[in-house]
Write a protein that holds these residues in place. Structure first.
Motif, short mmCIF file in Angstrom:
data_model
loop_
_atom_site.label_atom_id
_atom_site.label_comp_id
_atom_site.label_asym_id
_atom_site.label_seq_id
_atom_site.Cartn_x
_atom_site.Cartn_y
_atom_site.Cartn_z
N UNK A 48 0.79 -1.22 0.00
CA UNK A 48 0.00 0.00 0.00
C UNK A 48 0.83 1.27 0.00
N UNK A 49 2.04 1.21 0.53
CA UNK A 49 2.84 2.40 0.71
C UNK A 49 3.93 2.53 -0.36
N UNK A 50 4.41 3.75 -0.61
CA UNK A 50 5.56 3.92 -1.50
C UNK A 50 6.81 3.32 -0.86
N UNK A 51 7.90 3.26 -1.59
CA UNK A 51 9.12 2.64 -1.08
C UNK A 51 9.59 3.31 0.20
N UNK A 52 9.54 4.64 0.24
CA UNK A 52 9.93 5.38 1.43
C UNK A 52 8.71 6.06 2.04
N UNK A 53 8.58 5.99 3.36
CA UNK A 53 7.41 6.53 4.03
C UNK A 53 7.76 6.94 5.44
N UNK A 54 6.97 7.82 6.01
CA UNK A 54 7.16 8.23 7.40
C UNK A 54 6.38 7.30 8.32
N UNK A 55 6.76 7.30 9.59
CA UNK A 55 6.02 6.49 10.56
C UNK A 55 4.61 7.03 10.74
N UNK A 56 4.43 8.34 10.54
CA UNK A 56 3.09 8.92 10.64
C UNK A 56 2.17 8.37 9.56
N UNK A 57 2.73 8.22 8.35
CA UNK A 57 1.91 7.68 7.26
C UNK A 57 1.58 6.21 7.50
N UNK A 58 2.53 5.47 8.05
CA UNK A 58 2.27 4.07 8.37
C UNK A 58 1.17 3.98 9.43
N UNK A 59 1.22 4.86 10.42
CA UNK A 59 0.19 4.87 11.46
C UNK A 59 -1.17 5.22 10.87
#
Length: 229
Positions: A155-166
């Motif tokens: 679901x996420x791009x290769x690089x992501x922030x922990x906020x986006x993961x949350x």
């Protein structure tokens, strides 16, 4: 030698629930039907299985034909067989679901679909057939899945922030999560790699970016775990 059957048999279809994520939250792919029944209504991508065609191949074909989406990993969800679910005849549908990165899949309506697009789960139009029920079952499966398998790679791009993961986990669970507790538990899993890169073009303080350790992620998907959030 051809075989004849004494009893009539129901028709067989496949329906696909594709979940995607963007900055606004979790979304689902829908197509607008271009023919009866339910012409003009929004629905999940899907269609009839051809004679001699494997179910998964039928699901992949319908996704490409109706929405221009291909190369997604599908998991079988559930079988829906209420005799009244389709006004044309008795139709049994085998539903599939998948998680995809929206940035990797542009949708284009084709064949019997007049339009296609991604819709927020909290702002859905009325759906044709029993597709609202199918979507609800898929949402519940996804909620259960994140408790015994990590999700996010698809679901996420290769690089992501922990906020986006949350935000992803909050969207799936449909409730807020404690920031400190969430980060502690996810980092403890050993599937995230901290990078030297930070967010770009953001008004607030740029956050550190992470990536999934693919080998550790795949191993945990295979072995499973129990995550209490």
């Amino acid at each position: 030698m051809p075989v004849s059957y004494e009893y009539e048999r129901p028709a067989l279809t496949v329906d696909c629930v594709l979940f995607g994520l963007d900055e606004e939250g979790l979304k689902v792919l829908l197509i607008r039907r271009g023919m009866e029944p339910y012409q003009g209504k929004w629905a999940l991508p899907g269609g009839f299985v051809r004679v001699g065609e494997a179910l998964r191949n039928a699901a992949e074909r319908e996704l490409e034909e109706e929405a221009g989406v291909k190369n997604v990993f599908l998991e079988q969800l559930y079988t829906f067989g209420d005799p009244g679910r389709d006004p044309r005849e008795h139709v049994v549908s085998v539903a599939y679901y998948a998680l995809v990165n929206l940035e990797d899949h542009d949708v284009v309506a084709d064949t019997d679909a007049s339009d296609a697009g991604w819709f927020a789960l909290d702002d859905l139009p009325g759906l044709a057939f029993d597709h609202e029920e199918i979507l609800e079952v898929a949402k519940e499966r996804l909620k259960g899945k994140i408790r015994y398998q990590p999700i996010g790679f698809e679901l996420l791009p290769e690089l992501f922030s922990l906020s986006r993961l949350q935000k992803l986990y909050e969207a799936v669970l449909e409730r807020p999560l404690d920031k400190r507790n969430f980060r502690k538990k996810l980092l403890k899993l050993g599937i995230l790699e901290e990078t030297d890169e930070v967010e770009k073009d953001v008004a607030r303080r740029a956050a550190r970016l992470y990536r999934f350790d693919r080998e550790a992620y795949d191993r945990m998907v295979k072995e499973g775990f129990e995550l209490q959030l």
